[in-house]
Design a protein around this motif. Sequence first.
Motif, PDB file in Angstrom:
ATOM      1  N   SER A  14      28.564  40.502  40.224  1.00 14.63           N
ATOM      2  CA  SER A  14      28.767  41.892  39.814  1.00 14.63           C
ATOM      3  C   SER A  14      27.530  42.502  39.171  1.00 14.63           C
ATOM      4  CB  SER A  14      29.953  41.984  38.859  1.00 14.63           C
ATOM      5  OG  SER A  14      29.635  41.348  37.644  1.00 14.63           O
ATOM      6  N   LEU A  15      26.546  41.727  38.900  1.00 18.64           N
ATOM      7  CA  LEU A  15      25.342  42.238  38.253  1.00 18.64           C
ATOM      8  C   LEU A  15      24.354  42.865  39.228  1.00 18.64           C
ATOM      9  CD1 LEU A  15      24.732  39.375  35.681  1.00 18.64           C
ATOM     10  CD2 LEU A  15      25.747  41.610  35.260  1.00 18.64           C
ATOM     11  N   HIS A  16      24.642  42.814  40.542  1.00 20.19           N
ATOM     12  CA  HIS A  16      23.759  43.368  41.571  1.00 20.19           C
ATOM     13  C   HIS A  16      22.324  42.890  41.377  1.00 20.19           C
ATOM     14  CE1 HIS A  16      27.214  46.056  41.511  1.00 20.19           C
ATOM     15  NE2 HIS A  16      26.983  46.211  42.797  1.00 20.19           N
ATOM     16  N   LEU A  17      22.173  41.604  41.460  1.00 23.79           N
ATOM     17  CA  LEU A  17      20.891  40.977  41.191  1.00 23.79           C
ATOM     18  C   LEU A  17      19.894  41.228  42.307  1.00 23.79           C
ATOM     19  CD1 LEU A  17      22.207  37.507  40.039  1.00 23.79           C
ATOM     20  CD2 LEU A  17      21.502  39.412  38.624  1.00 23.79           C
ATOM     21  N   SER A  18      18.663  41.395  41.939  1.00 27.22           N
ATOM     22  CA  SER A  18      17.586  41.363  42.915  1.00 27.22           C
ATOM     23  C   SER A  18      16.753  40.132  42.623  1.00 27.22           C
ATOM     24  CB  SER A  18      16.723  42.629  42.815  1.00 27.22           C
ATOM     25  OG  SER A  18      16.039  42.672  41.591  1.00 27.22           O
ATOM     26  N   PRO A  61      18.828  38.926  33.552  1.00 28.38           N
ATOM     27  CA  PRO A  61      18.647  40.026  32.601  1.00 28.38           C
ATOM     28  C   PRO A  61      19.737  41.099  32.740  1.00 28.38           C
ATOM     29  CG  PRO A  61      16.642  39.615  33.859  1.00 28.38           C
ATOM     30  CD  PRO A  61      17.723  38.831  34.500  1.00 28.38           C
ATOM     31  N   ILE A  62      20.220  41.553  31.599  1.00 29.13           N
ATOM     32  CA  ILE A  62      21.162  42.670  31.547  1.00 29.13           C
ATOM     33  C   ILE A  62      20.411  43.926  31.098  1.00 29.13           C
ATOM     34  CG2 ILE A  62      23.299  43.520  30.512  1.00 29.13           C
ATOM     35  CD1 ILE A  62      23.818  41.005  32.112  1.00 29.13           C
ATOM     36  N   THR A  63      19.635  43.790  30.019  1.00 30.57           N
ATOM     37  CA  THR A  63      18.735  44.839  29.530  1.00 30.57           C
ATOM     38  C   THR A  63      17.397  44.169  29.224  1.00 30.57           C
ATOM     39  OG1 THR A  63      19.242  44.552  27.171  1.00 30.57           O
ATOM     40  CG2 THR A  63      20.712  46.004  28.435  1.00 30.57           C
ATOM     41  N   ASP A  64      16.483  44.927  28.623  1.00 26.74           N
ATOM     42  CA  ASP A  64      15.191  44.344  28.241  1.00 26.74           C
ATOM     43  C   ASP A  64      15.344  43.251  27.187  1.00 26.74           C
ATOM     44  OD1 ASP A  64      13.870  46.010  29.966  1.00 26.74           O
ATOM     45  OD2 ASP A  64      13.283  47.456  28.417  1.00 26.74           O
ATOM     46  N   LYS A  65      16.342  43.371  26.330  1.00 23.60           N
ATOM     47  CA  LYS A  65      16.519  42.436  25.221  1.00 23.60           C
ATOM     48  C   LYS A  65      17.649  41.418  25.428  1.00 23.60           C
ATOM     49  CE  LYS A  65      13.800  43.976  21.786  1.00 23.60           C
ATOM     50  NZ  LYS A  65      12.871  43.114  21.098  1.00 23.60           N
ATOM     51  N   PRO A  98      27.059  25.403  30.140  1.00 27.46           N
ATOM     52  CA  PRO A  98      26.951  26.437  29.105  1.00 27.46           C
ATOM     53  C   PRO A  98      26.735  27.803  29.773  1.00 27.46           C
ATOM     54  CG  PRO A  98      25.295  24.698  28.806  1.00 27.46           C
ATOM     55  CD  PRO A  98      25.904  24.527  30.151  1.00 27.46           C
ATOM     56  N   ILE A  99      27.391  28.811  29.257  1.00 30.48           N
ATOM     57  CA  ILE A  99      27.152  30.193  29.686  1.00 30.48           C
ATOM     58  C   ILE A  99      26.838  30.969  28.415  1.00 30.48           C
ATOM     59  CG2 ILE A  99      28.068  32.231  30.838  1.00 30.48           C
ATOM     60  CD1 ILE A  99      29.876  30.323  32.423  1.00 30.48           C
ATOM     61  N   LEU A 100      25.549  31.199  28.193  1.00 30.81           N
ATOM     62  CA  LEU A 100      25.074  31.718  26.916  1.00 30.81           C
ATOM     63  C   LEU A 100      24.625  33.160  27.021  1.00 30.81           C
ATOM     64  CD1 LEU A 100      22.897  28.600  26.098  1.00 30.81           C
ATOM     65  CD2 LEU A 100      25.215  29.044  25.316  1.00 30.81           C
ATOM     66  N   GLY A 101      24.931  33.924  25.998  1.00 29.97           N
ATOM     67  CA  GLY A 101      24.318  35.231  25.827  1.00 29.97           C
ATOM     68  C   GLY A 101      22.991  35.009  25.139  1.00 29.97           C
ATOM     69  N   LYS A 102      21.955  35.682  25.609  1.00 24.69           N
ATOM     70  CA  LYS A 102      20.611  35.452  25.088  1.00 24.69           C
ATOM     71  C   LYS A 102      20.032  36.775  24.605  1.00 24.69           C
ATOM     72  CE  LYS A 102      16.512  32.865  26.420  1.00 24.69           C
ATOM     73  NZ  LYS A 102      15.928  32.024  27.469  1.00 24.69           N
ATOM     74  N   TYR A 103      19.530  36.787  23.375  1.00 25.38           N
ATOM     75  CA  TYR A 103      18.915  37.977  22.799  1.00 25.38           C
ATOM     76  C   TYR A 103      17.443  37.694  22.538  1.00 25.38           C
ATOM     77  CZ  TYR A 103      17.887  41.874  19.720  1.00 25.38           C
ATOM     78  OH  TYR A 103      17.327  42.995  19.177  1.00 25.38           O
ATOM     79  N   HIS A 104      16.572  38.486  23.141  1.00 28.86           N
ATOM     80  CA  HIS A 104      15.114  38.318  22.994  1.00 28.86           C
ATOM     81  C   HIS A 104      14.664  39.043  21.722  1.00 28.86           C
ATOM     82  CE1 HIS A 104      14.692  36.491  26.975  1.00 28.86           C
ATOM     83  NE2 HIS A 104      15.689  37.296  27.301  1.00 28.86           N
ATOM     84  N   ILE A 105      14.319  38.277  20.711  1.00 29.81           N
ATOM     85  CA  ILE A 105      13.962  38.810  19.399  1.00 29.81           C
ATOM     86  C   ILE A 105      12.539  39.358  19.410  1.00 29.81           C
ATOM     87  CG2 ILE A 105      13.669  38.222  16.964  1.00 29.81           C
ATOM     88  CD1 ILE A 105      15.731  35.915  17.521  1.00 29.81           C
ATOM     89  N   LEU A 106      11.607  38.531  19.806  1.00 27.51           N
ATOM     90  CA  LEU A 106      10.187  38.865  19.900  1.00 27.51           C
ATOM     91  C   LEU A 106       9.664  38.351  21.229  1.00 27.51           C
ATOM     92  CD1 LEU A 106       9.091  37.498  16.398  1.00 27.51           C
ATOM     93  CD2 LEU A 106       9.432  39.897  16.972  1.00 27.51           C
ATOM     94  N   GLN A 107       8.444  38.675  21.562  1.00 23.72           N
ATOM     95  CA  GLN A 107       7.837  38.151  22.786  1.00 23.72           C
ATOM     96  C   GLN A 107       7.887  36.621  22.774  1.00 23.72           C
ATOM     97  OE1 GLN A 107       6.705  39.824  25.431  1.00 23.72           O
ATOM     98  NE2 GLN A 107       6.139  37.956  26.483  1.00 23.72           N
ATOM     99  N   GLY A 108       8.656  36.036  23.704  1.00 28.35           N
ATOM    100  CA  GLY A 108       8.765  34.586  23.824  1.00 28.35           C
ATOM    101  C   GLY A 108       9.893  33.954  23.032  1.00 28.35           C
ATOM    102  N   LEU A 109      10.340  34.583  21.936  1.00 35.40           N
ATOM    103  CA  LEU A 109      11.360  34.005  21.067  1.00 35.40           C
ATOM    104  C   LEU A 109      12.721  34.637  21.344  1.00 35.40           C
ATOM    105  CD1 LEU A 109      12.045  32.146  18.642  1.00 35.40           C
ATOM    106  CD2 LEU A 109      11.552  34.110  17.165  1.00 35.40           C
TER     107      LEU A 109
END
Length: 184
Positions: A14-18, A61-65, A98-109
């Motif tokens: 459903s995410l219409h991945l490319s 990816p869902i959004t940039d973060k 595991p199916i994890l939600g991931k939040y990008h805090i800083l570049q790389g982290l």
Amino acid sequence: MKNLLFVCFLILGSLHLSAQDFGFGVKAGINISNLGGDYYVGLGSLGSRVAFHLGGVAEVPITDKISVQPELLYSSQGSNWDYGSNGENLKLDYVNLPILGKYHILQGLSAEAGPVVGFLVSTNANDDQFKSLDIGFGIGASYQLANNIFFSLRYNKGIANINGEDFSGSSNNNVVQISAGYSF
């Protein structure tokens, strides 16, 4: 299990991945695991078992973060137990999803959290002593270098009783995972 796989594929579809949005990689590392719960109280000392995990990881990816990070891992878990087993480790090997939600805090982290479903594939205990399904919750952090190498630290807390039908009390898996991997 079929329903769980269907839901995973439905979410990903459903995410219409490319091709450029979807990332994948491999990871491996060390597990430091033990059993928690009330089943083993008074039956000796449960120590930590040091073993390994390895498998594949994807990032959608869902959004940039924010992104979703499904994984498929072979995870050797269990506990060191010195009661009636001559100090042998209790070995519980799982295929974990595991199916994890991931939040990008800083570049790389990034920080990650979400459910972990495990399927018991091997044990050195009696076959009926442990259930074949484990459910837990994972929380952790990852850091990715510019050359696509990443490192992660995660704690998986079992929330389901893994004791078999004939055993009173409850037990659950507790696993610290230290990983390194490569993203393609």
